[in-house]
Design a protein around this motif. Structure first.
Motif, short mmCIF file in Angstrom:
data_model
loop_
_atom_site.label_atom_id
_atom_site.label_comp_id
_atom_site.label_asym_id
_atom_site.label_seq_id
_atom_site.Cartn_x
_atom_site.Cartn_y
_atom_site.Cartn_z
N ASN A 186 3.51 5.85 -5.44
CA ASN A 186 3.38 5.90 -6.88
C ASN A 186 2.22 6.81 -7.30
O ASN A 186 2.17 7.22 -8.45
N ILE A 187 1.30 7.12 -6.42
CA ILE A 187 0.14 7.94 -6.80
C ILE A 187 0.50 9.38 -6.88
O ILE A 187 1.29 10.08 -6.64
N LEU A 223 0.84 -1.20 0.00
CA LEU A 223 0.00 0.00 0.00
C LEU A 223 0.89 1.27 0.00
O LEU A 223 0.58 2.25 -0.66
N LYS A 224 1.96 1.22 0.81
CA LYS A 224 2.88 2.36 0.85
C LYS A 224 3.49 2.60 -0.53
O LYS A 224 3.58 3.74 -1.00
#
Length: 115
Positions: free
Chosen positions: A114-115, A108-109
């Motif tokens: 990457n977002i 998730l990190k």
């Protein structure tokens, strides 16, 4: 006057006492003892044997009781080991879940970066 019916029933007994034959008393006593002594001696030896058997029986019972106590303590130890194994398995499962959660949070990190 004093007739035969007026005489005391104990009259003359005291005078007769010294006439008791000491030897007759001794022989009667020996006869009585020899009659009962063998039975009494047999009873005594039977009682002694019974007492010895009871002692042996008590010792055997005490040994059996201590064996049962040992068995119970072994059962207690076995119960403790199975309980420890159960909790060990629980800990392994918790560790695996934590590792899985750690991987998910890491992913998730990474996707958050990457977002």
């Amino acid at each position: 006057g004093v007739g035969p019916s007026d005489a005391s029933p104990d009259e003359g007994v005291v005078e007769d006492l010294p006439l008791i034959d000491e030897k007759a008393v001794e022989q009667l006593t020996e006869g009585l003892i020899s009659h009962y002594l063998p039975d009494l001696q047999r009873s005594k030896s039977a009682l002694q044997e019974l007492t010895q058997n009871q002692v042996v029986l008590l010792e055997t019972l005490e040994q059996e009781i201590s064996k049962f106590k040992e068995c119970n303590s072994i059962f207690d130890i076995n119960a403790l080991f199975s309980e420890a194994k159960h909790y060990h398995n629980k800990l392994v499962n918790i560790r695996n879940e934590m590792m899985m959660l750690h991987e998910k949070t890491s992913k998730l990190k990474v996707s958050g970066i990457n977002i």
